[in-house]
Design a protein around this motif. Sequence first.
Motif, short mmCIF file in Angstrom:
data_model
loop_
_atom_site.label_atom_id
_atom_site.label_comp_id
_atom_site.label_asym_id
_atom_site.label_seq_id
_atom_site.Cartn_x
_atom_site.Cartn_y
_atom_site.Cartn_z
N ALA A 119 7.36 32.40 7.45
CA ALA A 119 6.71 31.16 7.87
C ALA A 119 7.68 29.98 7.78
O ALA A 119 7.70 29.12 8.67
CB ALA A 119 5.48 30.89 7.00
N PHE A 120 8.48 29.94 6.71
CA PHE A 120 9.45 28.85 6.59
C PHE A 120 10.44 28.88 7.74
O PHE A 120 10.70 27.84 8.37
CB PHE A 120 10.21 28.93 5.26
CG PHE A 120 11.34 27.93 5.19
CD1 PHE A 120 11.08 26.61 4.89
CD2 PHE A 120 12.64 28.30 5.49
CE1 PHE A 120 12.11 25.67 4.87
CE2 PHE A 120 13.67 27.38 5.46
CZ PHE A 120 13.41 26.06 5.15
N TRP A 121 11.02 30.04 8.04
CA TRP A 121 12.03 30.11 9.09
C TRP A 121 11.43 29.85 10.47
O TRP A 121 12.08 29.25 11.33
CB TRP A 121 12.78 31.44 9.04
CG TRP A 121 13.71 31.46 7.88
CD1 TRP A 121 13.59 32.20 6.74
CD2 TRP A 121 14.89 30.66 7.70
NE1 TRP A 121 14.61 31.91 5.88
CE2 TRP A 121 15.43 30.99 6.43
CE3 TRP A 121 15.53 29.72 8.48
CZ2 TRP A 121 16.58 30.38 5.95
CZ3 TRP A 121 16.69 29.13 7.99
CH2 TRP A 121 17.19 29.46 6.74
N ALA A 122 10.19 30.27 10.69
CA ALA A 122 9.53 29.97 11.97
C ALA A 122 9.33 28.46 12.10
O ALA A 122 9.63 27.88 13.16
CB ALA A 122 8.20 30.71 12.06
N TRP A 123 8.82 27.83 11.04
CA TRP A 123 8.61 26.38 11.06
C TRP A 123 9.93 25.65 11.28
O TRP A 123 10.00 24.73 12.11
CB TRP A 123 7.97 25.93 9.74
CG TRP A 123 7.96 24.45 9.58
CD1 TRP A 123 7.07 23.58 10.11
CD2 TRP A 123 8.91 23.67 8.85
NE1 TRP A 123 7.42 22.29 9.76
CE2 TRP A 123 8.54 22.32 8.98
CE3 TRP A 123 10.04 23.99 8.09
CZ2 TRP A 123 9.26 21.29 8.39
CZ3 TRP A 123 10.74 22.96 7.50
CH2 TRP A 123 10.36 21.63 7.66
N ALA A 124 10.97 26.02 10.54
CA ALA A 124 12.26 25.34 10.66
C ALA A 124 12.83 25.49 12.06
O ALA A 124 13.35 24.51 12.64
CB ALA A 124 13.24 25.88 9.62
N SER A 125 12.74 26.68 12.63
CA SER A 125 13.25 26.92 13.99
C SER A 125 12.50 26.07 15.01
O SER A 125 13.12 25.43 15.87
CB SER A 125 13.13 28.39 14.36
OG SER A 125 13.88 29.19 13.49
N ILE A 126 11.19 26.05 14.90
CA ILE A 126 10.38 25.27 15.84
C ILE A 126 10.69 23.78 15.72
O ILE A 126 10.82 23.08 16.72
CB ILE A 126 8.88 25.55 15.63
CG1 ILE A 126 8.56 26.97 16.09
CG2 ILE A 126 8.01 24.54 16.37
CD1 ILE A 126 7.21 27.48 15.65
#
Length: 108
Positions: A24-31
């Motif tokens: 979830a963190f990496w998805a949020w950061a990428s977005i």
Amino acid sequence: MCSSGDLGLASPLCERTAHRVNNAFWAWASIEILRRTGARIEELLELTHLSLRQYQAPTGETVPLLQISPSKTDRERVIPADPDLVSVLALIIRRIKSTGERVPLLTR
């Protein structure tokens, strides 16, 4: 909070939860990076800690810049980083440094 059992192993539930939080963190950061920079996905995948630069303006003000490698247009881009983008990048760097890990590789 999850704790180790008698054998020193985390429970499967804790491992799944940690994995989901990490994803979830990496998805949020990428977005957030894509949204705040207008970068393409292939450009996002090429970002490193060296992509964040600082420019010293003649007024003495320090301006953070994000250097994006050439992709579709074969031209490098330098984007002034707004405070929210700098915050996202700082969270990424802090997360990586706190665990002693490297930036996870994404499959292309």
